[in-house]
Design a protein around this motif. Structure first.
Motif, mmCIF file in Angstrom:
data_model
loop_
_atom_site.group_PDB
_atom_site.id
_atom_site.type_symbol
_atom_site.label_atom_id
_atom_site.label_comp_id
_atom_site.label_asym_id
_atom_site.label_seq_id
_atom_site.Cartn_x
_atom_site.Cartn_y
_atom_site.Cartn_z
ATOM 1 N N LEU A 147 17.953 0.728 -3.044
ATOM 2 C CA LEU A 147 17.627 -0.631 -3.463
ATOM 3 C C LEU A 147 18.880 -1.492 -3.558
ATOM 4 C CD1 LEU A 147 14.919 0.081 -6.199
ATOM 5 C CD2 LEU A 147 14.554 -1.092 -4.012
ATOM 6 N N SER A 148 19.980 -0.906 -4.036
ATOM 7 C CA SER A 148 21.206 -1.685 -4.204
ATOM 8 C C SER A 148 21.779 -2.122 -2.860
ATOM 9 C CB SER A 148 22.244 -0.881 -4.980
ATOM 10 O OG SER A 148 22.701 0.230 -4.226
ATOM 11 N N VAL A 196 0.832 -1.200 0.000
ATOM 12 C CA VAL A 196 0.000 0.000 0.000
ATOM 13 C C VAL A 196 0.870 1.256 0.000
ATOM 14 C CG1 VAL A 196 -1.716 1.315 1.305
ATOM 15 C CG2 VAL A 196 -1.920 -1.165 1.138
ATOM 16 N N LEU A 197 1.936 1.255 0.778
ATOM 17 C CA LEU A 197 2.816 2.429 0.828
ATOM 18 C C LEU A 197 3.433 2.710 -0.532
ATOM 19 C CD1 LEU A 197 4.710 1.836 4.193
ATOM 20 C CD2 LEU A 197 2.769 3.357 3.773
ATOM 21 N N VAL A 198 3.872 1.660 -1.212
ATOM 22 C CA VAL A 198 4.484 1.836 -2.530
ATOM 23 C C VAL A 198 3.445 2.302 -3.548
ATOM 24 C CG1 VAL A 198 5.592 0.607 -4.444
ATOM 25 C CG2 VAL A 198 6.366 0.220 -2.102
ATOM 26 N N GLN A 199 2.226 1.799 -3.436
ATOM 27 C CA GLN A 199 1.162 2.193 -4.365
ATOM 28 C C GLN A 199 0.681 3.617 -4.105
ATOM 29 O OE1 GLN A 199 -1.835 -0.803 -3.797
ATOM 30 N NE2 GLN A 199 -0.512 -2.461 -4.516
ATOM 31 N N ALA A 211 12.299 1.678 0.666
ATOM 32 C CA ALA A 211 13.454 0.978 0.090
ATOM 33 C C ALA A 211 14.638 0.960 1.045
ATOM 34 C CB ALA A 211 13.848 1.620 -1.234
ATOM 35 N N SER A 212 14.797 2.002 1.842
ATOM 36 C CA SER A 212 15.945 2.096 2.755
ATOM 37 C C SER A 212 15.691 1.426 4.094
ATOM 38 C CB SER A 212 16.310 3.570 2.988
ATOM 39 O OG SER A 212 15.269 4.247 3.657
ATOM 40 N N SER A 214 5.945 -4.983 -5.340
ATOM 41 C CA SER A 214 6.514 -3.743 -4.805
ATOM 42 C C SER A 214 7.938 -3.530 -5.295
ATOM 43 C CB SER A 214 6.492 -3.767 -3.275
ATOM 44 O OG SER A 214 5.192 -3.571 -2.786
ATOM 45 N N ILE A 215 8.720 -4.609 -5.346
ATOM 46 C CA ILE A 215 10.098 -4.489 -5.824
ATOM 47 C C ILE A 215 10.118 -4.031 -7.273
ATOM 48 C CG2 ILE A 215 12.200 -5.782 -6.383
ATOM 49 C CD1 ILE A 215 11.642 -7.497 -3.915
#
Length: 361
Positions: free
Chosen positions: A181-182, A138-141, A152-153, A163-164
């Motif tokens: 992400l890395s 939900v947060l990513v959307q 991501a952090s 999500s990824i």
């Protein structure tokens, strides 16, 4: 429970009019502080009484006081659920400590707030110590770029495949998101490959823009190296090599570090202990050996094993444990064992000497 019992901590009839405003604020602070001190000793009935009182009080006081109550409630392991839900759905100045720290809120509570409220509430939720896939979805959307960066952090955020993919897509135009992400240790190899492709495209574009064409042509090679490194770290991050090294050192003190011990670790799929054993047997570095035994190309390990006099049985067993259980196909394992059989000790030592010379030069 009667209404009189529920509200026995406060006489609400005395809190009317302008004269009652200061008293309301004082009571809200005192009741919140008292509950924070006694919450672990309260019965469920007493928690219910506090909940009823605080729920009414927070609707009577200014935001500054509600923030104080939220701060008091945010770190509790058990507390007034209705009040905490009310505070979590308040303006962000009030809701932030609850959204960031409260373990009383359920995933369902967090999702409702993320969907109802704006980016500030989503950003606060994204800072939580642990986040389920359902919440991060939900947060990513719903969230903006800052929310996505925070997700991501956050090492405690569990990310679904969807999500990824969404984060990697957004990272195409954001170097900060690429970096976050890395640094994650939970990306699968396919995700890593996608991320490196995105990052290398951006680097290549900038090099072409600045006229550095020859360097741009080297980006693909560098991208492959970066992808390999990230992929190796993904697999190796699953193991505790320091603890394994300590266990193997105890065995060494009893003279029990040998090829028999190595085969036993292999038979039990104790990869970290096998790595630590090999490092001790060949006087090598655990980190160097671990990277050697995680690579999709087992040739360096085959050469090392032959040069150090390992048996074919041990080599065959080691090729089927840890990350190599997943990263090497049966065909690759068979080819590696065959290569080990063809290789002589002298040839292996020459190859190792050549590699070491290249590293030092």
């Amino acid at each position: 429970m009667s209404e009189a019992l529920k509200t026995e901590l406060v006489n609400f009839s005395e809190l009317t009019g302008e004269a009652g405003n200061a008293r309301k604020a004082e009571l809200a602070r005192h009741v919140a502080a008292l509950f924070a001190l006694t919450s672990e000793r309260c019965s469920d009935e007493q928690v219910g009484i506090y909940d009823s009182v605080l729920f009414r009080l927070v609707d009577m006081v200014e935001a500054e006081v509600r923030r104080y109550v939220a701060d008091q409630m945010s770190g509790l392991r058990r507390g007034p659920l209705d009040t905490i839900r009310r505070l979590a759905d308040d303006d962000i100045e009030v809701a932030e400590p609850i959204l960031v720290r409260s373990t009383i809120l359920s995933d369902e509570d967090l999702i409702k707030i993320a969907e109802k409220r704006g980016n500030s509430h989503c950003y606060a939720i994204a800072q939580r110590e642990a986040l389920s896939e359902n919440v991060t979805d939900v947060l990513v959307q719903q969230g903006d770029l800052n929310v996505k960066r925070k997700v991501a952090s956050n090492d405690g955020a569990n990310l679904s495949d969807n999500s990824i993919h969404c984060l990697i897509s957004d990272a195409a135009s954001d170097a900060t998101l690429q970096n976050f992400l890395s640094d994650r240790g939970d990306l699968a190899e396919a995700h890593i490959a996608s991320l490196v492709t995105i990052a290398s495209e951006e680097v290549r574009r900038k090099l072409h823009q600045s006229g550095r064409t020859e360097e741009a042509e080297l980006v693909d090679e560098a991208a492959d190296i970066a992808a390999q490194h990230m992929s190796n770290n993904y697999w190796l991050g699953r193991y505790d090599f320091e603890a394994a090294k300590s266990r193997v050192l105890l065995l060494a003190k009893r003279g029990m570090v040998n090829e028999a011990a190595l085969r036993r670790f292999a038979s039990e799929d104790r990869f970290a202990e096998a790595v630590a054993t090999i490092a001790l047997m060949v006087r090598g570095d655990v980190e160097e050996i671990s990277h050697c035994m995680v690579s999709p190309n087992p040739e360096p390990f085959i050469v090392l094993a032959k040069a150090c006099g390992f048996s074919a049985i041990s080599v065959g067993a080691l090729l089927a444990i840890g990350p190599w259980r997943h990263r090497l196909t049966p065909e690759v394992r068979s080819a590696a064992v065959a290569q080990f059989g063809r290789l002589t000790v002298a040839e292996a030592k020459r190859k190792m000497a050549h590699w070491n010379q290249n590293v030092l030069s």
